[in-house]
Design an enzyme around this catalytic site. Structure first.
Site, mmCIF file in Angstrom:
data_model
loop_
_atom_site.group_PDB
_atom_site.id
_atom_site.type_symbol
_atom_site.label_atom_id
_atom_site.label_comp_id
_atom_site.label_asym_id
_atom_site.label_seq_id
_atom_site.Cartn_x
_atom_site.Cartn_y
_atom_site.Cartn_z
ATOM 1 N N LYS A 79 0.873 -1.172 0.000
ATOM 2 C CA LYS A 79 0.000 0.000 0.000
ATOM 3 C C LYS A 79 0.910 1.223 0.000
ATOM 4 O O LYS A 79 2.069 1.139 0.434
ATOM 5 C CB LYS A 79 -0.870 0.002 1.265
ATOM 6 C CG LYS A 79 -2.121 0.807 1.157
ATOM 7 C CD LYS A 79 -3.285 0.021 0.551
ATOM 8 C CE LYS A 79 -4.514 0.876 0.408
ATOM 9 N NZ LYS A 79 -5.655 0.111 -0.092
ATOM 10 N N GLY A 179 -26.658 0.629 2.470
ATOM 11 C CA GLY A 179 -25.818 1.333 1.502
ATOM 12 C C GLY A 179 -26.094 0.861 0.093
ATOM 13 O O GLY A 179 -25.824 -0.285 -0.255
ATOM 14 N N VAL A 180 -26.689 1.764 -0.716
ATOM 15 C CA VAL A 180 -26.918 1.414 -2.120
ATOM 16 C C VAL A 180 -26.119 2.365 -3.003
ATOM 17 O O VAL A 180 -26.652 3.151 -3.771
ATOM 18 C CB VAL A 180 -28.436 1.389 -2.499
ATOM 19 C CG1 VAL A 180 -29.038 0.048 -2.131
ATOM 20 C CG2 VAL A 180 -29.218 2.513 -1.820
ATOM 21 N N GLY A 181 -24.801 2.282 -2.839
ATOM 22 C CA GLY A 181 -23.873 3.042 -3.673
ATOM 23 C C GLY A 181 -23.481 2.192 -4.869
ATOM 24 O O GLY A 181 -24.286 1.399 -5.371
ATOM 25 N N VAL A 183 -21.543 -0.463 -5.218
ATOM 26 C CA VAL A 183 -21.631 -1.914 -5.048
ATOM 27 C C VAL A 183 -23.034 -2.324 -4.592
ATOM 28 O O VAL A 183 -23.637 -3.237 -5.164
ATOM 29 C CB VAL A 183 -20.584 -2.413 -4.021
ATOM 30 C CG1 VAL A 183 -20.692 -3.926 -3.854
ATOM 31 C CG2 VAL A 183 -19.177 -2.032 -4.451
HETATM 32 N N1 LIG Z 1 -16.225 -0.437 -5.054
HETATM 33 C C1 LIG Z 1 -15.604 -1.594 -4.902
HETATM 34 O O1 LIG Z 1 -15.286 -2.279 -5.874
HETATM 35 C C2 LIG Z 1 -15.286 -2.098 -3.520
HETATM 36 C C3 LIG Z 1 -14.363 -3.148 -3.381
HETATM 37 C C4 LIG Z 1 -14.095 -3.646 -2.112
HETATM 38 C C5 LIG Z 1 -14.748 -3.097 -1.002
HETATM 39 N N2 LIG Z 1 -15.638 -2.069 -1.164
HETATM 40 C C6 LIG Z 1 -16.304 -1.541 0.031
HETATM 41 O O2 LIG Z 1 -17.712 -1.622 -0.144
HETATM 42 C C7 LIG Z 1 -18.356 -0.508 0.452
HETATM 43 C C8 LIG Z 1 -19.192 0.228 -0.589
HETATM 44 O O3 LIG Z 1 -18.353 0.644 -1.651
HETATM 45 P P1 LIG Z 1 -18.934 1.520 -2.856
HETATM 46 O O4 LIG Z 1 -17.889 1.564 -3.888
HETATM 47 O O5 LIG Z 1 -20.290 1.052 -3.217
HETATM 48 O O6 LIG Z 1 -19.010 2.962 -2.149
HETATM 49 P P2 LIG Z 1 -20.058 4.125 -2.467
HETATM 50 O O7 LIG Z 1 -19.506 5.338 -1.816
HETATM 51 O O8 LIG Z 1 -20.421 4.167 -3.912
HETATM 52 O O9 LIG Z 1 -21.365 3.645 -1.665
HETATM 53 C C9 LIG Z 1 -21.508 3.701 -0.295
HETATM 54 C C10 LIG Z 1 -22.939 4.092 -0.003
HETATM 55 O O10 LIG Z 1 -23.158 4.047 1.401
HETATM 56 C C11 LIG Z 1 -23.937 5.161 1.768
HETATM 57 N N3 LIG Z 1 -23.768 5.445 3.194
HETATM 58 C C12 LIG Z 1 -22.772 6.127 3.817
HETATM 59 N N4 LIG Z 1 -22.979 6.174 5.131
HETATM 60 C C13 LIG Z 1 -24.124 5.493 5.366
HETATM 61 C C14 LIG Z 1 -24.855 5.173 6.526
HETATM 62 N N5 LIG Z 1 -24.473 5.593 7.720
HETATM 63 N N6 LIG Z 1 -25.993 4.437 6.403
HETATM 64 C C15 LIG Z 1 -26.402 4.019 5.189
HETATM 65 N N7 LIG Z 1 -25.744 4.287 4.038
HETATM 66 C C16 LIG Z 1 -24.627 5.025 4.132
HETATM 67 C C17 LIG Z 1 -23.468 6.261 0.861
HETATM 68 O O11 LIG Z 1 -24.446 7.306 0.763
HETATM 69 C C18 LIG Z 1 -23.281 5.515 -0.448
HETATM 70 O O12 LIG Z 1 -24.456 5.504 -1.244
HETATM 71 C C19 LIG Z 1 -17.240 0.333 1.077
HETATM 72 O O13 LIG Z 1 -17.067 -0.065 2.409
HETATM 73 C C20 LIG Z 1 -16.021 -0.068 0.262
HETATM 74 O O14 LIG Z 1 -14.828 0.102 1.001
HETATM 75 C C21 LIG Z 1 -15.916 -1.570 -2.404
#
Ligand SMILES: NC(=O)c1ccc[n+]([C@@H]2O[C@H](COP(=O)([O-])OP(=O)(O)OC[C@H]3O[C@@H](n4cnc5c(N)ncnc54)[C@H](O)[C@@H]3O)[C@@H](O)[C@H]2O)c1
Length: 367
Positions: A79, A179-181, A183
């Site tokens: 890292k 969390g509906v971001g 992923v």
């Molecule tokens: N994107 C990837 O490929 C990937 C890979 C490995 C791990 N992750 C992990 O998965 C998780 C989601 O990643 P992502 O890329 O979708 O991120 P993202 O930022 O697109 O989505 C996260 C979502 O969570 C919501 N959120 C934040 N705080 C919240 C709360 N207190 N209650 C409810 N919702 C809340 C945000 O508004 C957002 O919509 C993270 O923990 C990330 O570290 C992602």
């Protein structure tokens, strides 16, 4: 104290990089390269002090070793961090200076995007070194990893259902997705595709509305997600949401989601186990993104990425069996699986097989 610290965490190498003209202060940590080059993202963060930056890079690089090992990749863990504010301290010179340090490690460390870094920053790094992943698709990059992470989470879920209930009928169970971001939304789509009952929550109201309108999920308030009668709790937002406050409220039998560091601490992991819930270790479940980006090293191919992501199903099965074999919680079994693989593969590489290294020319010298 630095040598004591890195000896304690078993790091192989920690590189402090500075370039005054570019304003670069960075640390690259190679935790373990037994399985292969140490791949891990570059994070840019306004750390309060150097110690905080060092602690972060040491912790994160160690995590990458375990993640890559469990994922079955021929990669080690590394890292990098840049000390600086991503909203005002970025420049071409900064990232090129960083890229030159990456290059000086001759492939022992391969960098990628992480918090505070985007694909444009990576283009500058790419000007100075080929040891970069997560570049734009026009440079052979793999693009957004989220769909792969979501698909991998589904594989982890199927392995969990199989272990817990003896079947993989995703559609017959109910899910609380926090969390509906990037992923979470895709994961909801995959669940609903199979007809599953899904509750969702998010601080972003538009995202929740989209999950309801497009995929037929049921919206609940932020705090309510811990109380719904779901079979599976799926954290896809933040870390630490399985804790002493939330665990007594959860009615699920499985915890399986994409978020990093879901368990607030090890004691909670032990408590989850005691309550008879199955925890699918987060770093094994969410490895789809890492698998996807790792394929950039020898030429990205989407089909291979999908195929590789499906191996998450088998990896989870192995973890659950180690937990059963050794009578340990699943979060410990994941670490054990990583350590066993590093030790075993490390040892088979030890004997000299004759094909590498300098040729033996001694006896021919006199002729
Ligand atoms: N994107 C990837 O490929 C990937 C890979 C490995 C791990 N992750 C992990 O998965 C998780 C989601 O990643 P992502 O890329 O979708 O991120 P993202 O930022 O697109 O989505 C996260 C979502 O969570 C919501 N959120 C934040 N705080 C919240 C709360 N207190 N209650 C409810 N919702 C809340 C945000 O508004 C957002 O919509 C993270 O923990 C990330 O570290 C992602």
């Amino acid at each position: 104290m630095i040598f004591e610290t890195i000896a304690g965490s078993a790091h192989e190498q920690v590189v402090f990089c500075q370039n005054k003209d570019a304003g670069l202060k960075a640390i690259i940590a190679v935790h373990n390269s037994v399985l292969g080059p140490a791949l891990g993202g570059l994070r840019m963060w306004a750390y309060k002090n150097e110690q905080e930056a060092l602690n972060d890079v040491l912790r994160l690089s160690r995590g990458m070793t375990y993640k890559a090992a469990v994922a079955g990749l021929n990669l080690g863990g590394g890292k990098a961090v840049i000390i600086g504010d991503p909203s005002k301290d970025k420049s071409e010179a900064l990232f090129r200076a960083f890229g030159r340090f990456v290059n000086s490690l001759n492939g022992r460390y391969i960098t990628a995007e992480d918090v505070g870094i985007d694909v444009n920053d990576m283009e500058y790094v790419l000007k100075e070194t080929e040891y970069v992943t997560g570049v734009h698709q026009v440079h052979g990059g793999s693009g957004d990893p989220s769909p792969f992470t979501a698909y991998g989470t589904l594989q982890g879920l199927m392995a969990s259902l199989n272990f817990k209930f003896g079947n993989e009928d995703v559609g017959n169970y109910s899910y609380a997705v926090q969390g509906v971001g990037h992923v979470g939304m895709e994961f909801v789509r995959l669940l609903r595709e199979q007809g599953a009952k899904v509750w969702v929550t998010d601080i972003n109201k538009d995202a929740v509305q989209q999950a309801v309108d497009e995929f037929g999920a049921e919206a609940v308030d932020l705090d309510e997600i811990y109380d719904v009668p779901a079979d599976v709790y799926s954290p896809c937002a933040l870390g630490g949401t399985v804790n002493t406050n939330t665990l007594p409220r959860l009615k699920c039998q499985i915890i399986c989601g994409a978020a990093n560091n879901q368990l607030a601490n090890d004691e909670i992991g032990d408590e989850v186990e005691k309550r008879g819930m199955l925890y699918a270790p987060d770093y094994a479940v969410n490895a789809g993104g890492l698998m996807n980006v790792s394929l950039e090293i020898d030429g990205y191919n989407r089909e291979r990425a999908m195929r590789m992501t499906r191996t998450i199903y088998y990896n989870l099965g192995k973890i659950f069996n180690i937990a059963k074999r050794d009578h340990i919680p699943t979060y410990k079994a994941a670490d054990r699986m990583a350590e066993e693989r590093i030790n075993t593969i490390g040892r088979i590489r030890l004997p000299h097989m004759g094909s590498h290294g300098p040729r033996f020319l001694g006896r021919m010298r006199g002729n």
